[in-house]
Design an enzyme around this catalytic site. Structure first.
Site, PDB file in Angstrom:
ATOM      1  N   GLU A  26       0.881  -1.175   0.000  1.00 21.12           N
ATOM      2  CA  GLU A  26       0.000   0.000   0.000  1.00 21.12           C
ATOM      3  C   GLU A  26       0.912   1.217   0.000  1.00 21.12           C
ATOM      4  O   GLU A  26       1.528   1.545   1.014  1.00 21.12           O
ATOM      5  CB  GLU A  26      -0.897   0.007   1.236  1.00 21.12           C
ATOM      6  N   CYS A  73      -2.173   8.965   2.223  1.00 24.73           N
ATOM      7  CA  CYS A  73      -1.931   8.447   0.880  1.00 24.73           C
ATOM      8  C   CYS A  73      -3.073   8.782  -0.060  1.00 24.73           C
ATOM      9  O   CYS A  73      -2.888   8.840  -1.270  1.00 24.73           O
ATOM     10  CB  CYS A  73      -1.690   6.945   0.930  1.00 24.73           C
TER      11      CYS A  73
END
Length: 468
Positions: free
Chosen positions: A234, A268
């Site tokens: 991720e 993110c």
């Protein structure tokens, strides 16, 4: 043998606040063996017992949210007004994964045939190594640790040196909830050479990494000489928003500003690029300016503060370099007057929210991950141009489209290259949807029923009745 000392520097004061000791090489090498022995027993624990342990642990986590929130503010700088919400959101996310675990881990029957029984069973992969980031540590841990334990795996977790105590709390809470000894272990480490030892260990069956693209690539390379190990990544994002001309501009501006600068832009999936239809561009910029006037940059322990420091001096330098590059290439600083932006506390890593207009894709702020409270706005002439620019990136985590015409927004979303496309929302991983990065934003997935897939392997059973 010397042991590494890992120091946590406060983003609020730039002074040391914690130290932790790493492990000796021998102790580090023993972790996978211990995890394997724990796994051999734990994998046979009934799912109902695993579910009970997880449920109890989530309850304990929720009960301690005020204490954990204060510590989180101290270590990574998010304002105290918001840190408890991360704990409650992590608990809610974990509860959803718990609720669907029975179906997600259920056997799949083969085609019925007289005299035969065939089915596919989901079995745990084995010891899982979880390497997690500092920006939303509880949420990131829940994404991996909860399905890993529910599936019957053992876990070894390594926190970021910025938030070292989170792993310690998780182990303590899960052991209090009844998790058998050594099913969850943690270690502190600041050296990639030591970390590589675990990544290459033959006992480790899955590595879950959350962090930068460079960090993810390093982990993937270290694991590349092993056939059997899985790697879930991720990674970063450069997430775009597109504001169509039909939208309520004030409403869109409120939401986009929040999606861009909440947590000082250190997410993110925060909005890092904004494309605005030329018909409403100036109105949108004015609405963003008005919204920014109401934000307060300052001491994160002041409950009226919206924006705290960024995590480090290096991060602050990167953000400022992106702004400088844009201004040198023709962008305009359209940030409104705000007294708190002018005079933040002197000692910490405070970066004022910045609104940029006239940006282009020749500027770093539109191509590389900034990870800070910057809102670059670019004018577009059509839906087609907006989608083309949204896709002009090596990243593909999330994207958002803001429009009154949801049906048209849905059609546009089909052509946007991202793992998640929001319409009239942003910056919100929903536990019932797969969280997945396209392009350089990652591989593998967490959350939803598909989030259990990387924590299991399939085993087929083909049984024929014994002849009578």
């Amino acid at each position: 043998m010397s042991v590494e000392t890992i120091t946590t520097i406060s983003p609020i004061t730039n002074k040391p606040i914690l130290t932790r000791n790493g492990l000796t090489d021998a102790d580090l090498q023993a972790l996978p063996t211990t995890a394997t022995e724990a796994f051999k027993s734990y994998k046979n624990t009934p799912l109902s017992e695993r579910q009970r342990i997880v449920k109890t642990a989530l309850q304990l986590l929720n009960e301690r949210q005020d204490e954990l929130a204060k510590e989180l503010t101290e270590q990574m700088g998010r304002p105290i007004a918001y840190t408890a919400k991360e704990i409650t959101t992590a608990v809610a996310r974990g509860e959803y994964l718990l609720k669907i675990s029975g179906d997600a881990l259920a056997d799949t029957d083969g085609e019925p045939e007289k005299g035969f029984k065939r089915y596919i069973k989901k079995v745990p992969v084995g010891p899982v190594l979880v390497l997690f980031a500092w920006n939303y540590p509880y949420l990131i841990l829940v994404n991996s640790v909860i399905p890993a334990l529910l599936a019957g795996n053992s876990v070894i977790i390594k926190p970021s040196p910025q938030t070292p105590t989170i792993a310690e709390h998780f182990q303590e809470i899960f052991q209090e909830a009844g998790l058998p000894e050594n099913v969850m272990q943690y270690f502190h480490c600041g050296s990639f050479i030591q970390l590589e030892t675990l990544v290459r260990a033959p006992e480790i069956q899955l590595i879950c990494f959350t962090g930068s693209v460079a960090g993810g690539l390093a982990v993937q390379r270290a694991a590349s000489d092993r056939v059997g190990v899985r790697v879930g990544l991720e990674l970063g994002g450069k997430d775009p928003a597109y504001v169509r001309p039909d939208v309520d501009v004030k409403w869109a501006a409120e939401n986009i500003v929040d999606g861009a600068i909440f947590n000082s832009g250190q997410s993110c999936c925060s909005i890092e690029r904004v494309y605005v239809a030329q018909e409403v561009h100036d109105e949108f910029v004015a609405a963003v300016q008005e919204e920014l006037k109401g934000y307060k940059l300052g001491d994160p322990f002041d409950k009226s503060t919206n924006i705290g420091p960024v995590v480090s001096k290096r991060s602050a330098e990167t953000i400022r370099s992106h702004i400088k590059d844009a201004l040198e290439k023709g962008a305009k600083d359209a940030t409104p007057e705000n007294e708190s932006f002018k005079s933040p506390p002197e000692d910490g890593n405070y970066v004022s929210p910045t609104l940029l207009t006239g940006v282009t894709h020749e500027m770093t702020v539109m191509t590389e991950e900034t990870f800070g409270p910057v809102i670059p706005v670019m004018k577009v002439s059509s839906d087609d141009e907006a989608v083309k620019l949204m896709n002009d990136s090596v990243f593909g985590l999330t994207a958002s489209i803001w429009t009154k015409d949801v049906e048209e927004g849905h059609e546009l979303a089909d052509n946007v290259e991202a793992g998640t496309v929001f319409i009239n929302r942003c910056d919100y991983p929903s536990p019932d949807l797969a969280w997945i990065g396209w392009k350089d934003s990652g591989k593998g997935q967490t959350l939803s029923k598909f989030g259990f897939d990387q924590f299991v392997k399939l085993k087929s059973y083909h049984i024929k009745d014994y002849p009578k």
